[in-house]
Design a protein around this motif. Structure first.
Motif, short mmCIF file in Angstrom:
data_model
loop_
_atom_site.label_atom_id
_atom_site.label_comp_id
_atom_site.label_asym_id
_atom_site.label_seq_id
_atom_site.Cartn_x
_atom_site.Cartn_y
_atom_site.Cartn_z
N GLY A 1 0.82 -1.21 0.00
CA GLY A 1 0.00 0.00 0.00
C GLY A 1 0.85 1.26 0.00
O GLY A 1 1.94 1.29 0.58
N ASP A 2 0.35 2.28 -0.65
CA ASP A 2 1.04 3.57 -0.70
C ASP A 2 1.26 4.17 0.69
O ASP A 2 2.16 4.97 0.89
N LEU A 3 0.44 3.79 1.65
CA LEU A 3 0.53 4.34 3.00
C LEU A 3 1.27 3.41 3.97
O LEU A 3 1.30 3.66 5.17
N ALA A 4 1.87 2.34 3.45
CA ALA A 4 2.51 1.34 4.29
C ALA A 4 3.94 1.70 4.70
O ALA A 4 4.56 0.97 5.48
N ARG B 1 1.15 -2.10 -6.53
CA ARG B 1 0.84 -0.90 -5.75
C ARG B 1 -0.65 -0.88 -5.38
O ARG B 1 -1.52 -1.09 -6.23
N VAL B 2 -0.92 -0.61 -4.10
CA VAL B 2 -2.29 -0.45 -3.61
C VAL B 2 -2.45 1.01 -3.21
O VAL B 2 -1.74 1.51 -2.35
N LEU B 3 -3.38 1.69 -3.86
CA LEU B 3 -3.59 3.11 -3.61
C LEU B 3 -4.16 3.35 -2.22
O LEU B 3 -4.94 2.55 -1.70
N GLY B 4 -3.77 4.48 -1.65
CA GLY B 4 -4.29 4.86 -0.34
C GLY B 4 -5.71 5.40 -0.46
O GLY B 4 -6.06 6.05 -1.44
N GLN B 5 -6.50 5.08 0.55
CA GLN B 5 -7.85 5.64 0.60
C GLN B 5 -8.24 5.79 2.05
O GLN B 5 -7.68 5.14 2.93
N PRO C 1 -9.56 9.40 -1.93
CA PRO C 1 -8.17 8.96 -2.14
C PRO C 1 -7.28 9.67 -1.11
O PRO C 1 -7.53 10.82 -0.76
N LEU C 2 -6.28 8.95 -0.64
CA LEU C 2 -5.42 9.50 0.40
C LEU C 2 -3.97 9.30 -0.02
O LEU C 2 -3.52 8.17 -0.18
N ALA C 3 -3.25 10.39 -0.21
CA ALA C 3 -1.86 10.32 -0.68
C ALA C 3 -0.89 10.05 0.46
O ALA C 3 0.15 9.44 0.26
N GLY D 1 -7.55 1.97 3.34
CA GLY D 1 -6.88 1.15 2.33
C GLY D 1 -5.53 1.72 2.00
O GLY D 1 -5.29 2.92 2.17
N GLY D 2 -4.63 0.86 1.57
CA GLY D 2 -3.31 1.30 1.20
C GLY D 2 -2.29 1.22 2.31
O GLY D 2 -1.16 1.65 2.15
N THR D 3 -2.67 0.64 3.45
CA THR D 3 -1.72 0.47 4.56
C THR D 3 -1.17 -0.96 4.61
O THR D 3 -0.28 -1.25 5.39
#
Length: 113
Positions: free
Chosen positions: A34-37, A66-70, A81-83, A101-103
């Motif tokens: 995830g992008d937030l991981a 890649r898993v987008l942050g949300q 969406p969460l960058a 999502g994205g963690t």
């Protein structure tokens, strides 16, 4: 570099799967990150290559998905969406936004022999 310890954990997952499913070699590993991981994909590839030397996963390709942050904004109750963690809501500018999502980081698939 925490990617090294994460790569060792991935190798343990792969080795456990090999014991349970009785395969001898891993050709490819697909890993969702995830992008937030807070995991750097290139560092993960490098570390996985290093820890897999001399194991059944030596030479295996590590493909990062890649898993987008949300997140869910508690102010406007929208899924957005969460960058980055702790960013304001892109819709209303409010806080807090809870990551939904994205963690994650997980082994999604293995190609084995």
């Amino acid at each position: 570099m925490h990617e090294m310890s994460l790569a060792m954990g991935i190798l343990q997952i792969v080795e456990e799967a090999a014991r349970e499913q009785r395969f001898g070699r891993v050709r490819s590993v697909w890993l969702e990150i995830g992008d937030l991981a807070a995991v750097e994909a290139d560092a993960m590839r490098f570390c996985f290559d290093a820890v897999s030397r001399g194991t059944l996963a030596e030479g295996a390709t590590l493909t990062v998905i890649r898993v987008l942050g949300q997140g869910l904004c508690f102010n406007c109750n929208q899924t957005v969406p969460l960058a980055a963690l702790y960013d304001p809501c892109p819709v209303c500018g409010g806080h807090p936004v809870q990551a939904t999502g994205g963690t994650e980081m997980r082994v999604k698939e293995l190609e084995v022999e």
